[in-house]
Design a protein around this motif. Structure first.
Motif, short mmCIF file in Angstrom:
data_model
loop_
_atom_site.label_atom_id
_atom_site.label_comp_id
_atom_site.label_asym_id
_atom_site.label_seq_id
_atom_site.Cartn_x
_atom_site.Cartn_y
_atom_site.Cartn_z
N THR A 4 165.56 43.51 17.10
CA THR A 4 165.75 43.18 15.69
C THR A 4 164.75 43.94 14.82
N LYS A 7 165.84 47.55 14.59
CA LYS A 7 166.95 47.75 13.65
C LYS A 7 166.49 47.65 12.20
N ASN A 8 165.59 46.70 11.94
CA ASN A 8 165.05 46.56 10.57
C ASN A 8 164.31 47.81 10.14
N LYS A 11 166.81 50.65 9.52
CA LYS A 11 167.48 50.48 8.22
C LYS A 11 166.55 50.87 7.07
N TYR A 15 167.07 53.82 4.35
CA TYR A 15 166.95 53.56 2.90
C TYR A 15 165.95 54.55 2.30
N LYS A 170 173.81 49.51 -2.14
CA LYS A 170 174.61 48.97 -1.05
C LYS A 170 173.73 48.63 0.16
N MET A 171 172.73 49.46 0.41
CA MET A 171 171.85 49.25 1.56
C MET A 171 170.82 48.15 1.32
N THR A 174 170.81 44.68 3.04
CA THR A 174 170.73 44.68 4.50
C THR A 174 169.29 44.81 5.01
N ASP A 176 165.27 43.99 5.62
CA ASP A 176 164.39 42.83 5.82
C ASP A 176 163.54 42.63 4.57
#
Length: 243
Positions: A4, A7-8, A11, A15, A170-171, A174, A176
């Motif tokens: 997790t 992935k954070n 992302k 961004y 949009k991002m 998503t 954290d």
């Protein structure tokens, strides 16, 4: 590394990548020569306005002073006429009249000098105003042309900029929240990019901050190994090593 967390971070890096693209685009627009010309000519125009206003103040002061001088001359001319048309009844009166006439002569000479000074000052003020008007008009025209060119550049980049802004929006949901809060804080503190890769020797497990270059302490190296990221003790950036 916790999946997790990984992935954070991925992302957030994605961004940041788009954020960097947008910032580079904005920086390119800000470096536009036309924009620099706009700023330059705006300063020239404002300086011309200041000079014109100053010239008008000086002109009003000259006119006021000249009016006072004219009245002074008229009053002394009236006194001169009076002295010339009045008969002296004694030698004492005659001597006094001669004395006053000599005084008036000196006053007229001073008045003549002041009048010439007013003339020279008036010429200087008029010349400065003409030059300022010419400079201001040229600057205004140059500003207008530069603004049109800069507008064309903005229009040509608007589609790309809007697309990047839309992707970032949009991002955003998503990401954290805690990580993004740190990201924004670092941006506000002028630490950009906020997220940097670890640099150094992977074999020895000793790394540096990819932002400021400072070597990481043992704790930082351990965190990179265990959780894939840490904070730089120097610049406070988020350092990541996802592989």
């Amino acid at each position: 590394m916790d999946e997790t967390v990984k992935k954070n971070l991925e992302k957030l890096l994605e961004y940041q990548k788009k954020d960097i693209e947008l910032r580079k685009l904005n920086a390119f627009v800000k470096r536009d020569e036309a924009l620099a010309s706009m700023n330059k000519n705006e300063k020239i125009f404002n300086e011309a306005k200041r000079v014109i206003a100053e010239c008008e103040d000086q002109a009003n002061a000259i006119i006021s002073s000249y009016a006072e001088l004219s009245k002074y001359v008229d009053d002394n001319e009236a006194l001169l006429v009076e002295l010339e048309n009045t008969d002296a009844e004694s030698e004492e009166q005659l001597a006094e009249r001669v004395k006053k006439l000599e005084s008036l002569k000196s006053k007229f000479q001073n008045a003549d000098k002041k009048a010439r000074d007013f003339k020279d000052r008036s010429k200087d003020v008029c010349r400065a105003r003409v030059d300022a008007v010419k400079s201001g008009n040229a600057a205004r025209q140059n500003y207008k042309e530069a603004k049109a060119k800069h507008g064309e550049l903005i229009s040509s980049k608007a589609g790309e900029a809007n697309a990047l802004k839309a992707e970032l929006e949009k991002m955003r949901p998503t990401l954290d929240e805690a990580l993004f809060a740190e990201y924004k804080k670092l941006v506000e503190e002028k630490h950009f990019p906020p997220v940097v890769p670890a640099s150094g020797d992977d074999k020895k497990g000793m790394f540096n901050c990819g932002g400021c270059g400072l070597g990481l302490p043992q704790q930082g190296n351990s965190l990179l190994k265990d959780q894939g990221w840490c904070r730089c003790d120097n610049c406070h950036r988020i350092i990541v090593k996802l592989q």
